[in-house]
Motif scaffolding. Structure first.
Motif, PDB file in Angstrom:
ATOM      1  N   GLY A   1       0.792  -1.308  -0.008  1.00 25.79           N
ATOM      2  CA  GLY A   1       0.024   0.007   0.033  1.00 25.79           C
ATOM      3  C   GLY A   1       0.759   1.356  -0.013  1.00 25.79           C
ATOM      4  N   LEU A   2       1.988   1.197   0.582  1.00 24.97           N
ATOM      5  CA  LEU A   2       2.966   2.391   0.387  1.00 24.97           C
ATOM      6  C   LEU A   2       3.835   2.330  -0.735  1.00 24.97           C
ATOM      7  N   GLY A   3       3.638   1.515  -1.792  1.00 23.75           N
ATOM      8  CA  GLY A   3       4.404   1.406  -2.741  1.00 23.75           C
ATOM      9  C   GLY A   3       5.628   0.361  -2.461  1.00 23.75           C
ATOM     10  N   PRO A   4       6.594   0.363  -3.026  1.00 19.98           N
ATOM     11  CA  PRO A   4       7.743  -0.395  -3.157  1.00 19.98           C
ATOM     12  C   PRO A   4       8.361   0.023  -1.724  1.00 19.98           C
ATOM     13  N   ILE A   5       8.939  -1.066  -1.000  1.00 18.11           N
ATOM     14  CA  ILE A   5       9.343  -1.150   0.380  1.00 18.11           C
ATOM     15  C   ILE A   5      10.555  -2.080   0.192  1.00 18.11           C
ATOM     16  N   ARG A   6      11.735  -1.523   0.625  1.00 19.51           N
ATOM     17  CA  ARG A   6      12.938  -2.647   0.833  1.00 19.51           C
ATOM     18  C   ARG A   6      13.145  -2.735   2.460  1.00 19.51           C
ATOM     19  N   ILE A   7      13.454  -3.824   2.817  1.00 17.21           N
ATOM     20  CA  ILE A   7      13.659  -4.359   4.067  1.00 17.21           C
ATOM     21  C   ILE A   7      14.822  -5.018   4.017  1.00 17.21           C
ATOM     22  N   THR A   8      15.665  -4.554   4.996  1.00 20.36           N
ATOM     23  CA  THR A   8      17.040  -4.991   5.222  1.00 20.36           C
ATOM     24  C   THR A   8      17.184  -5.603   6.632  1.00 20.36           C
ATOM     25  N   ASN A   9      17.767  -6.735   6.763  1.00 20.91           N
ATOM     26  CA  ASN A   9      17.699  -7.428   8.117  1.00 20.91           C
ATOM     27  C   ASN A   9      19.151  -7.999   8.061  1.00 20.91           C
ATOM     28  N   PRO A  10      19.933  -7.824   9.216  1.00 25.32           N
ATOM     29  CA  PRO A  10      19.691  -6.769  10.180  1.00 25.32           C
ATOM     30  C   PRO A  10      19.880  -5.442   9.611  1.00 25.32           C
ATOM     31  N   ALA A  11      19.188  -4.558  10.360  1.00 30.63           N
ATOM     32  CA  ALA A  11      19.403  -3.057   9.902  1.00 30.63           C
ATOM     33  C   ALA A  11      20.719  -2.703  10.028  1.00 30.63           C
ATOM     34  N   PRO A  12      21.394  -1.949   9.139  1.00 26.84           N
ATOM     35  CA  PRO A  12      22.870  -1.362   9.215  1.00 26.84           C
ATOM     36  C   PRO A  12      22.811  -0.370  10.113  1.00 26.84           C
ATOM     37  N   ARG A  13      23.911  -0.635  11.171  1.00 32.96           N
ATOM     38  CA  ARG A  13      23.924   0.221  12.191  1.00 32.96           C
ATOM     39  C   ARG A  13      24.185   1.595  11.907  1.00 32.96           C
ATOM     40  N   GLU A  14      24.967   2.238  10.954  1.00 34.24           N
ATOM     41  CA  GLU A  14      25.164   3.456  10.390  1.00 34.24           C
ATOM     42  C   GLU A  14      23.869   4.114  10.171  1.00 34.24           C
ATOM     43  N   ILE A  15      22.851   3.694   9.454  1.00 39.80           N
ATOM     44  CA  ILE A  15      21.582   4.166   9.125  1.00 39.80           C
ATOM     45  C   ILE A  15      20.827   4.103  10.296  1.00 39.80           C
ATOM     46  N   TRP A  16      20.812   3.157  11.274  1.00 35.19           N
ATOM     47  CA  TRP A  16      20.099   2.991  12.415  1.00 35.19           C
ATOM     48  C   TRP A  16      20.688   4.066  13.363  1.00 35.19           C
ATOM     49  N   GLU A  17      21.737   4.510  13.512  1.00 39.00           N
ATOM     50  CA  GLU A  17      22.063   5.665  14.456  1.00 39.00           C
ATOM     51  C   GLU A  17      21.798   6.921  13.755  1.00 39.00           C
ATOM     52  N   GLN A  18      21.799   7.081  12.408  1.00 40.34           N
ATOM     53  CA  GLN A  18      21.226   8.546  12.024  1.00 40.34           C
ATOM     54  C   GLN A  18      19.568   8.641  12.236  1.00 40.34           C
ATOM     55  N   ILE A  19      18.958   7.515  12.067  1.00 40.20           N
ATOM     56  CA  ILE A  19      17.565   7.657  12.166  1.00 40.20           C
ATOM     57  C   ILE A  19      17.300   7.825  13.726  1.00 40.20           C
ATOM     58  N   LEU A  20      17.887   7.195  14.644  1.00 39.40           N
ATOM     59  CA  LEU A  20      17.912   7.601  16.054  1.00 39.40           C
ATOM     60  C   LEU A  20      18.077   9.059  16.363  1.00 39.40           C
ATOM     61  N   ILE A  21      19.139   9.463  15.761  1.00 39.65           N
ATOM     62  CA  ILE A  21      19.525  10.874  16.202  1.00 39.65           C
ATOM     63  C   ILE A  21      18.530  11.865  15.765  1.00 39.65           C
ATOM     64  N   ILE A  22      18.002  11.741  14.556  1.00 40.42           N
ATOM     65  CA  ILE A  22      16.834  12.713  14.121  1.00 40.42           C
ATOM     66  C   ILE A  22      15.561  12.549  14.627  1.00 40.42           C
ATOM     67  N   ASP A  23      15.230  11.251  15.633  1.00 37.23           N
ATOM     68  CA  ASP A  23      13.885  11.102  16.052  1.00 37.23           C
ATOM     69  C   ASP A  23      13.933  11.601  17.469  1.00 37.23           C
ATOM     70  N   GLU A  24      13.162  12.692  17.627  1.00 34.72           N
ATOM     71  CA  GLU A  24      13.093  13.298  18.984  1.00 34.72           C
ATOM     72  C   GLU A  24      12.244  12.163  19.759  1.00 34.72           C
ATOM     73  N   ASN A  25      11.508  11.412  19.426  1.00 36.47           N
ATOM     74  CA  ASN A  25      10.995  10.495  20.492  1.00 36.47           C
ATOM     75  C   ASN A  25      11.466   9.080  20.718  1.00 36.47           C
ATOM     76  N   ALA A  26      12.601   8.907  20.025  1.00 35.76           N
ATOM     77  CA  ALA A  26      13.336   7.932  20.002  1.00 35.76           C
ATOM     78  C   ALA A  26      13.931   7.353  21.584  1.00 35.76           C
ATOM     79  N   GLN A  27      13.478   6.112  22.020  1.00 29.62           N
ATOM     80  CA  GLN A  27      13.931   5.776  23.307  1.00 29.62           C
ATOM     81  C   GLN A  27      15.243   5.013  23.468  1.00 29.62           C
ATOM     82  N   ILE A  28      15.850   4.817  24.483  1.00 30.95           N
ATOM     83  CA  ILE A  28      16.996   4.001  24.716  1.00 30.95           C
ATOM     84  C   ILE A  28      16.801   2.721  24.224  1.00 30.95           C
ATOM     85  N   PHE A  29      15.701   2.057  24.699  1.00 32.78           N
ATOM     86  CA  PHE A  29      15.433   0.532  24.070  1.00 32.78           C
ATOM     87  C   PHE A  29      15.309   0.338  22.539  1.00 32.78           C
TER      88      PHE A  29
END
Length: 94
Positions: free
Chosen positions: A11-39
């Protein structure tokens, strides 16, 4: 650790899933998400996996429009059937 990439259309169009999530991208997403939690952090996943009982099963989702999000997850490492029963609910869950 080898990764797996799955692509599908939904429903959202093409989606790419990478497993496990690459750490560099995960850290970038975490930094810009003001609602992210430590867990929701890679460090938390590392802590859960430190004793060797679990492994990183996080997933990075990416849309063709550039939206990205991570689903932090861990999974138990494969153990013998006997140990799996002992550690499952209700036996080992109490």
């Amino acid at each position: 650790m080898g990764g797996e990439i799955i692509e599908f259309s939904g429903g959202l169009g093409p989606i790419r899933i990478t497993n496990p999530a690459p750490r560099e991208i995960w850290e970038q997403i975490l930094i810009i998400d003001e609602n992210a939690q430590i867990f929701q952090s890679p460090a938390w996943t590392d802590m859960l996996c430190a004793d060797g009982g679990c492994e990183d099963a996080s997933q990075l989702f990416e849309t063709s429009e550039g939206h990205r999000w991570v689903l932090p997850m861990v999974r138990r490492r494969i153990v013998s059937d006997r140990l799996a029963v002992q550690s499952s609910i209700p036996n080992g869950g109490a």
